[in-house]
Write an enzyme that holds these catalytic residues in place. Structure first.
Site, PDB file in Angstrom:
ATOM      1  N   GLU A  76       6.387  -6.631  -1.866  1.00  0.00           N
ATOM      2  CA  GLU A  76       6.357  -6.270  -3.170  1.00  0.00           C
ATOM      3  C   GLU A  76       7.536  -6.782  -4.106  1.00  0.00           C
ATOM      4  O   GLU A  76       8.436  -5.967  -4.711  1.00  0.00           O
ATOM      5  CB  GLU A  76       6.007  -4.814  -3.416  1.00  0.00           C
ATOM      6  CG  GLU A  76       4.695  -4.257  -2.442  1.00  0.00           C
ATOM      7  CD  GLU A  76       4.254  -2.852  -2.977  1.00  0.00           C
ATOM      8  OE1 GLU A  76       5.017  -2.254  -3.440  1.00  0.00           O
ATOM      9  OE2 GLU A  76       2.980  -2.650  -2.802  1.00  0.00           O
ATOM     10  N   GLU A 129      -1.690  -5.322   2.537  1.00  0.00           N
ATOM     11  CA  GLU A 129      -1.607  -3.986   2.617  1.00  0.00           C
ATOM     12  C   GLU A 129      -2.166  -3.372   1.328  1.00  0.00           C
ATOM     13  O   GLU A 129      -2.375  -3.841   0.223  1.00  0.00           O
ATOM     14  CB  GLU A 129       0.010  -3.693   2.105  1.00  0.00           C
ATOM     15  CG  GLU A 129       0.303  -2.118   2.049  1.00  0.00           C
ATOM     16  CD  GLU A 129       1.615  -1.697   1.576  1.00  0.00           C
ATOM     17  OE1 GLU A 129       2.574  -2.528   1.798  1.00  0.00           O
ATOM     18  OE2 GLU A 129       1.854  -0.910   0.732  1.00  0.00           O
TER      19      GLU A 129
END
Length: 441
Positions: free
Chosen positions: A196, A294
């Site tokens: 991220e 994810e």
């Protein structure tokens, strides 16, 4: 044709039902789902989940019998979900027991590098999963943050950026991790550049612009892995949400010197269900790959919720229909709080362990994932289908043994009948309200 079903309002969970047969005529007036095996798309790698310290620690809090039940429920090729993929975090993430790294502070030469901590919980869990599966797992490893002393904000949490003077050392850190894991008997398939990179989180995080990620891969990570003898390891960029995935991938992959090191793009499901962005990446860069790295249900444990399973089913199906090749869930298991998590970022998982009552809970998401992972085997190829129905969703794969696997999901409040068509033969199937079905032909 074998039929397996999971239905909200019955006790059916991955339940095998009676065989269905094709006939020469379809149901008059019924919508049709036509399977067209001659048109083929991507090859699937498999499905899996993340070996976080939180998951492995949680399993250490229950009996060995229960611990192995959970591992078998995921990794056994027939009794479990048939998982073949996994993800690890390179030192700490939010689902660790605390911030930690593999080196001492200001060790610029990485002389103190050691993954000894992973031998307590994570590595034993991976080894047991591999033993249950009966063969190696495909493991992808991701960093959440460089060590604090390598960053602009001098802490692992709250974003910050990698200081330019530590780019070489940080690239070497990945190679040392791969080497240490493999010396411990755990082969690593690939790494992502950064978990991220477009988010400043209260937990372990680090920001990269698209250009910074491109330059780090091109000038440091790619060359370093090659130099250290790990040029065969895959590098996955982005490792974040679908919403701006195309723009990020385009910046990196349009640079041929960076792109030559990149296997593909990693996706998360938070923020957006813009599945079409995956096809945009595939269309512009068809030689590169797409993997889901994810996704989870945020906000703590939701025992018994059905919408959580439907979110999994909808997202897996949407991604697979847009060229995705591998799908990795987040935590394999969490405790009754949805942790442990060192900043209180509690989430749900397909399997929840109540460590106080020594009870295992299998959420709807576990069964929804299983409708894909148990039957769509590694190396299966997606084939074309046409579904003439406004509210049902489907995806079709053909396994290496030529069996055809059709997964259909009904998120509506009423049953829907569809005629399955293959090679000018037909089979009527009723898909109950809030259900998911797998049909194996």
């Amino acid at each position: 044709m074998k039929l397996i079903q999971t239905i909200k309002d019955t006790n059916d969970r991955l339940a095998e039902k009676e065989e269905l047969s094709f006939t020469e005529e379809g149901s008059e007036g019924a919508p049709t789902l036509t399977i067209l095996p001659e048109e083929r798309y991507q090859t699937i790698m498999g499905f899996g989940g993340a070996f976080t310290e939180a998951a492995a620690y949680t399993l250490s809090q229950i009996s060995e019998e229960q611990r192995m039940e959970v591992i078998e429920s995921y990794y056994h090729p027939s009794k479990g979900l048939g998982y073949s993929l996994g993800r690890t975090h390179i030192h700490s993430c939010d689902f660790s027991l605390g911030n930690y790294t593999y080196v001492e502070d200001d060790d610029h030469e990485l002389r103190t590098f050691s993954i000894e901590r992973e031998h307590t919980y994570v590595i034993p869990m991976i080894k047991d999963a591999r033993k249950v599966r009966g063969e190696d797992l495909t493991l992808l490893s991701s960093p959440w943050s460089p060590p604090a002393w390598m960053k602009t904000n001098r802490e692992m949490n709250h974003g910050g950026q990698l200081l330019p003077e530590y780019r070489e050392a940080w690239a070497l850190y990945y190679a040392k991790y791969i080497q240490a894991m493999e010396e411990s008997g755990i082969p690593i398939w690939g790494v992502t550049v950064q978990n991220e990179p477009d988010a400043t989180q209260v937990w372990d995080s680090c920001r990269y612009s698209a250009e910074e990620e491109r330059d780090f891969v091109r000038d440091y990570l790619g060359p370093t892995l090659e130099k250290e003898g790990f040029g065969d390891k895959k590098i996955v960029i982005w490792d974040h949400n679908r919403d701006i995935a195309y723009e990020r991938a385009r910046t990196v992959l349009s640079d041929p010197e960076a792109a030559k090191y990149v296997w593909g793009t990693g996706l998360h499901w938070y923020v957006s269900e813009e599945f079409e962005n995956l096809t945009k990446i595939h269309n512009d860069f068809p030689d590169k790959h797409l993997i889901f790295t994810e996704g989870c249900i945020e906000g703590g444990v939701q025992l018994g919720a059905w919408s959580t399973g439907e979110r999994y089913g909808r997202n897996i199906m949407g991604d697979l229909n847009n060229w995705l090749e591998g799908w990795i869930d987040w935590n394999l298991v969490l405790n009754e709080k949805g942790g442990p998590n060192h900043v209180g970022n509690y989430c749900d998982a397909p399997v929840i362990v109540d460590t106080h009552k020594n009870e295992l809970h299998y959420n709807s998401s576990y069964y929804y994932i299983g409708h894909f992972s148990k039957y769509i085997k590694p190396n299966a190829v997606r084939i074309k289908h046409q579904l003439d129905h406004p509210s049902l969703q489907g995806v079709v794969f053909q396994n290496e043994d030529d069996s055809i696997v059709l997964v259909v999901m009904n998120e509506t409040d009423k049953a829907e009948e569809v005629s399955i068509a293959l090679n000018d033969k037909y089979c009527p199937v009723t898909f109950e309200a809030h259900s998911i079905y797998t049909l194996v032909i």
